[in-house]
Design an enzyme around this catalytic site. Structure first.
Site, PDB file in Angstrom:
ATOM      1  N   HIS A  16      48.188  59.944  72.396  1.00 29.33           N
ATOM      2  CA  HIS A  16      47.057  60.903  72.610  1.00 29.33           C
ATOM      3  C   HIS A  16      47.196  61.619  74.042  1.00 29.33           C
ATOM      4  O   HIS A  16      47.025  60.997  74.997  1.00 29.33           O
ATOM      5  CB  HIS A  16      45.559  59.988  72.622  1.00 29.33           C
ATOM      6  CG  HIS A  16      44.514  60.981  72.514  1.00 29.33           C
ATOM      7  ND1 HIS A  16      43.422  60.554  73.401  1.00 29.33           N
ATOM      8  CD2 HIS A  16      43.945  61.880  71.712  1.00 29.33           C
ATOM      9  CE1 HIS A  16      42.639  61.541  73.148  1.00 29.33           C
ATOM     10  NE2 HIS A  16      42.648  62.246  72.274  1.00 29.33           N
ATOM     11  N   HIS A  58      43.326  70.130  77.505  1.00 31.72           N
ATOM     12  CA  HIS A  58      42.261  69.587  76.485  1.00 31.72           C
ATOM     13  C   HIS A  58      41.074  70.462  76.654  1.00 31.72           C
ATOM     14  O   HIS A  58      40.350  71.020  75.622  1.00 31.72           O
ATOM     15  CB  HIS A  58      41.891  68.100  76.615  1.00 31.72           C
ATOM     16  CG  HIS A  58      41.011  67.641  75.566  1.00 31.72           C
ATOM     17  ND1 HIS A  58      39.498  67.527  76.022  1.00 31.72           N
ATOM     18  CD2 HIS A  58      40.823  67.109  74.487  1.00 31.72           C
ATOM     19  CE1 HIS A  58      38.879  67.259  75.093  1.00 31.72           C
ATOM     20  NE2 HIS A  58      39.536  67.018  74.069  1.00 31.72           N
TER      21      HIS A  58
END
Length: 270
Positions: A16, A58
């Protein structure tokens, strides 16, 4: 060649934002470290700068992960590159930069069996993004094709509109990654996302420490067709055991070293 060999008995591990527990998230060191320990997939996030460059980060703002402040889409690539994306993780990472999407693809091209999960972070229901979100999506997919990764990528978005756009424009060309239950995704729905998805990240209705629904929900999803995948709340043996019990075929995690080791010891990773 079939790159997608995951199953209930061979549970894949996706890093991730790279190996983000140990390294600065969404950076080349985090991606390379995850590759080096044998993960099956890299998950990353892509946004666009003020001058139209695709960068791997992100958040909408640079504040959390860099030494800068402000929104990504208000900064030129040169300004993004001037930021330190490593120092907040530790002094040993000082000087690590936010990578461009091309830099990521250049890294991955040397690992021809690695799969990638690209999260589209520009949403069409964000003011000012009504057009650019779709343009960014098309550009990312064109780059994926250019690098020959069409068969090795899943396209991931929390936007129902983007998910439907990819499905309607490209059909089954790209594998699509959506979320369950549907309230985790934003925007209007005109096509059932579980009718075209390749995989579904399975969550509870409301977030909890191990954010994974009950076994019967996962079994129902499998019967519909999409693979059930576990999200990044899995971090230890308890979470791994829950993923095995629920028939998950992939675990996305922040600590791939631990999850790989647990799966291998239990005989669930080849």
């Amino acid at each position: 060649m079939n790159y997608w060999t995951q199953s209930k008995k061979n549970i894949w591990v996706a890093a991730h934002r790279g190996w983000c527990e140990k390294y600065p998230e969404n950076t080349i060191p985090a991606f390379q470290a995850a590759i080096d320990i044998g993960v099956d997939q890299i998950e990353l996030d892509v946004r666009v700068t003020k001058d139209g460059e695709l960068v791997v980060i992100h958040d909408a703002a640079v504040d959390r992960t860099t030494n800068g402040t402000g929104l990504v889409n208000t900064k030129l690539l040169s300004e993004i590159k001037a930021l330190d994306a490593g120092i907040k993780k530790g002094e040993e990472f000082r000087g690590v930069q936010v990578p461009t999407f091309i830099e990521f693809m250049e890294l991955i091209k040397d690992h021809p069996t690695m799969t990638i999960d690209i999260e589209l972070k520009e949403y069409p229901n964000t003011p000012g993004n009504e057009v650019i979100a779709y343009e960014v999506c098309d550009r990312i997919l064109a780059i994926v094709d250019e690098y020959g990764y069409t068969d090795r990528v899943v396209i991931n978005s929390f936007s129902n509109q983007l998910n439907e756009y990819v499905h309607k424009k490209y059909g089954n060309k790209y594998r699509q990654h959506v979320f369950y239950p549907i309230n985790w995704m934003n925007g209007p729905v005109t096509v059932d996302p579980y009718s075209y998805a390749f995989c579904v990240c399975m969550f509870k209705t409301f977030y909890c420490d191990i954010n994974m629904p009950e076994r019967d929900e996962c079994e129902k999803m499998t019967k519909l067709g999409p693979q059930p995948w576990a999200g990044a709340s899995v971090k230890d043996e308890r979470g791994v055991d829950m993923a095995i019990d629920r028939g998950m075929q992939l675990i996305t995690c922040n600590n791939p070293d631990v999850i790989l080791d647990l799966l291998r010891k239990k005989g669930y990773h080849k």
